[in-house]
Design a protein around this motif. Structure first.
Motif, short mmCIF file in Angstrom:
data_model
loop_
_atom_site.label_atom_id
_atom_site.label_comp_id
_atom_site.label_asym_id
_atom_site.label_seq_id
_atom_site.Cartn_x
_atom_site.Cartn_y
_atom_site.Cartn_z
N PRO A 73 0.85 -1.21 0.00
CA PRO A 73 0.00 0.00 0.00
C PRO A 73 0.87 1.25 0.00
CG PRO A 73 0.03 -1.03 2.18
CD PRO A 73 0.75 -1.96 1.26
N LEU A 74 0.55 2.21 -0.86
CA LEU A 74 1.44 3.35 -1.06
C LEU A 74 0.90 4.66 -0.51
CD1 LEU A 74 2.68 2.62 -4.70
CD2 LEU A 74 3.80 2.08 -2.54
N ARG A 75 -0.18 4.64 0.23
CA ARG A 75 -0.70 5.90 0.76
C ARG A 75 0.27 6.52 1.74
NH1 ARG A 75 -3.13 7.37 5.14
NH2 ARG A 75 -3.90 5.38 5.88
N ASP A 76 0.42 7.84 1.65
CA ASP A 76 1.32 8.56 2.56
C ASP A 76 0.90 8.34 4.00
OD1 ASP A 76 3.38 10.43 3.30
OD2 ASP A 76 1.75 11.85 3.72
N GLY A 77 1.86 8.10 4.86
CA GLY A 77 1.59 7.93 6.28
C GLY A 77 1.58 6.50 6.76
N LEU A 78 1.59 5.53 5.83
CA LEU A 78 1.57 4.14 6.24
C LEU A 78 2.99 3.63 6.52
CD1 LEU A 78 -1.02 2.49 3.80
CD2 LEU A 78 -1.38 3.26 6.16
N VAL A 79 3.10 2.78 7.53
CA VAL A 79 4.35 2.08 7.84
C VAL A 79 4.07 0.60 7.69
CG1 VAL A 79 6.14 1.64 9.55
CG2 VAL A 79 5.03 3.88 9.47
N VAL A 80 4.80 -0.07 6.80
CA VAL A 80 4.55 -1.49 6.55
C VAL A 80 5.65 -2.34 7.17
CG1 VAL A 80 3.26 -1.04 4.44
CG2 VAL A 80 5.73 -1.39 4.31
N ALA A 81 5.35 -3.61 7.31
CA ALA A 81 6.31 -4.53 7.92
C ALA A 81 7.54 -4.68 7.04
CB ALA A 81 5.66 -5.90 8.13
N PRO A 82 8.73 -4.65 7.63
CA PRO A 82 9.97 -4.82 6.85
C PRO A 82 10.37 -6.28 6.66
CG PRO A 82 10.52 -4.28 9.10
CD PRO A 82 9.01 -4.29 9.03
N ALA A 83 9.64 -7.20 7.32
CA ALA A 83 10.05 -8.61 7.26
C ALA A 83 8.85 -9.52 7.41
CB ALA A 83 11.06 -8.90 8.38
N ASP A 84 8.99 -10.72 6.86
CA ASP A 84 8.03 -11.79 7.12
C ASP A 84 8.33 -12.38 8.49
OD1 ASP A 84 7.34 -11.34 4.51
OD2 ASP A 84 7.45 -13.43 3.89
N GLY A 85 7.30 -12.83 9.18
CA GLY A 85 7.53 -13.49 10.45
C GLY A 85 6.44 -13.22 11.46
N ARG A 86 6.76 -13.50 12.69
CA ARG A 86 5.80 -13.33 13.79
C ARG A 86 6.15 -12.08 14.59
NH1 ARG A 86 6.15 -14.81 18.99
NH2 ARG A 86 8.03 -16.05 18.55
N VAL A 87 5.12 -11.27 14.87
CA VAL A 87 5.33 -10.09 15.72
C VAL A 87 5.59 -10.61 17.13
CG1 VAL A 87 4.33 -7.96 16.61
CG2 VAL A 87 3.84 -8.67 14.27
N SER A 88 6.84 -10.52 17.56
CA SER A 88 7.22 -11.10 18.85
C SER A 88 7.08 -10.12 20.00
CB SER A 88 8.66 -11.63 18.79
OG SER A 88 9.56 -10.60 18.44
N MET A 89 7.21 -8.81 19.73
CA MET A 89 7.09 -7.79 20.78
C MET A 89 6.53 -6.50 20.21
SD MET A 89 10.53 -8.15 23.16
CE MET A 89 11.56 -8.87 21.88
N VAL A 90 5.63 -5.90 20.98
CA VAL A 90 5.15 -4.54 20.71
C VAL A 90 5.29 -3.80 22.02
CG1 VAL A 90 3.22 -3.09 19.98
CG2 VAL A 90 3.52 -5.35 18.96
N THR A 91 6.25 -2.88 22.10
CA THR A 91 6.58 -2.27 23.37
C THR A 91 7.20 -0.89 23.16
OG1 THR A 91 7.79 -2.65 25.44
CG2 THR A 91 8.88 -3.31 23.41
N HIS A 92 7.60 -0.26 24.25
CA HIS A 92 8.42 0.96 24.19
C HIS A 92 9.82 0.60 24.68
CE1 HIS A 92 4.65 3.10 23.63
NE2 HIS A 92 5.33 4.23 23.48
N ALA A 93 10.82 1.08 23.96
CA ALA A 93 12.21 0.75 24.32
C ALA A 93 13.13 1.88 23.88
CB ALA A 93 12.62 -0.57 23.67
N LEU A 94 14.28 1.94 24.53
CA LEU A 94 15.29 2.92 24.13
C LEU A 94 15.92 2.49 22.81
CD1 LEU A 94 17.15 3.67 27.49
CD2 LEU A 94 15.74 5.27 26.17
N PRO A 95 15.98 3.35 21.82
CA PRO A 95 16.63 2.98 20.56
C PRO A 95 18.14 2.91 20.75
CG PRO A 95 15.97 5.28 20.51
CD PRO A 95 15.42 4.71 21.78
N PRO A 96 18.83 2.10 19.96
CA PRO A 96 20.30 2.04 20.06
C PRO A 96 20.91 3.42 19.85
CG PRO A 96 19.47 0.25 18.70
CD PRO A 96 18.31 1.14 18.97
N ALA A 97 21.98 3.69 20.57
CA ALA A 97 22.59 5.02 20.53
C ALA A 97 23.05 5.39 19.12
CB ALA A 97 23.77 5.07 21.50
#
Length: 243
Positions: A73-97
């Motif tokens: 889907p190409l509509r502006d504002g969408l974020v699509v999955a970068p990989a096939d697989g299972r969503v293992s975590m949905v959380t808040h975390a510190l991004p790598p420095a």
């Protein structure tokens, strides 16, 4: 007697039909598939049952490096999955420095790829690749949360009109090679291929602060197709039902 005009459509041959069902192979996989095939021939020479085992492993290797087309889907504002697989975590975390995304926790979606998933990685959004940072590390189970910090990884920051998105390729227990096809400063479209990881791994996606992920843990993601978030959606979140 009635004569029917010749049809412009030629009947599809069995070979063409089969070819249409087999996904293309990514060029990165050719040396590995060739190695498995050669080993299978040697095993056949040594003992036929071993040769058949090698043949099955060769087929698995070819499937691992499959590179199927996807409908993004190409509509502006969408974020699509970068990989096939299972969503293992949905959380808040510190991004790598090394991403330079700040020192506050951000929404993070983690997708675990088993050795049976397609491992070609795709861009989650259209934008410009602002940064690429590689970091060597360990090879612990990619499903563990500490794999985000300890494992070998390759990180990308994609600058979009809706904010900066971090995408991290994380090597897993079996993975020993992260491949990245893009370079800093390059423009990339949503769903375009940017890399792959060989033999089992994980991808983390860090979303801009305040973004509501639209997937749940345990959900199956399809690279380039499954919507992870929508910047234009004033949605406090979604509920999910597991069968």
């Amino acid at each position: 007697m009635v004569f029917l005009p010749p049809s412009d459509q030629q009947p599809m041959s069995i070979a063409n039909s089969i070819r249409g069902q087999i996904p293309p192979i990514h060029p990165e996989g050719y040396p590995f598939i060739g190695g498995f095939a050669l080993a299978s021939l040697i095993l056949f020479w040594l003992w036929t049952p071993l040769g058949w085992i090698g043949t099955l492993l060769t087929i698995w290797c070819a499937l691992f490096f499959r590179n199927p087309p996807r409908v993004t889907p190409l509509r502006d504002g969408l974020v699509v999955a970068p990989a096939d697989g299972r969503v293992s975590m949905v959380t808040h975390a510190l991004p790598p420095a090394e991403l330079g995304l700040g020192d506050r926790p951000l929404p993070r979606v983690s997708i675990f790829m088993s050795v049976f998933n397609c491992h070609v990685n795709r861009s989650p959004a259209a934008g410009r690749i602002e940064r690429i940072a590689y970091r060597p590390g360990a090879f612990i189970n990619a499903e563990l949360d500490k794999a985000s910090e300890d494992n070998e990884r390759n990180s990308l920051v994609i600058s979009t009109p809706n904010g900066r998105i971090g995408v991290i390729q994380i090597a897993g227990l079996v993975a020993r090679r992260i491949v990245c096809f893009v370079r800093e400063g390059q423009s990339i479209g949503a769903g375009e291929r940017f890399g792959l990881i060989r033999f089992g791994s994980r991808l983390d996606v860090f979303l801009p602060e305040g973004t509501k992920p639209l997937v749940a843990e345990g959900q199956t993601a399809i690279a380039g197709e499954t919507v992870l978030a929508d910047f234009r959606l004033a949605d406090p979140g979604r509920s999910y039902r597991a069968d």
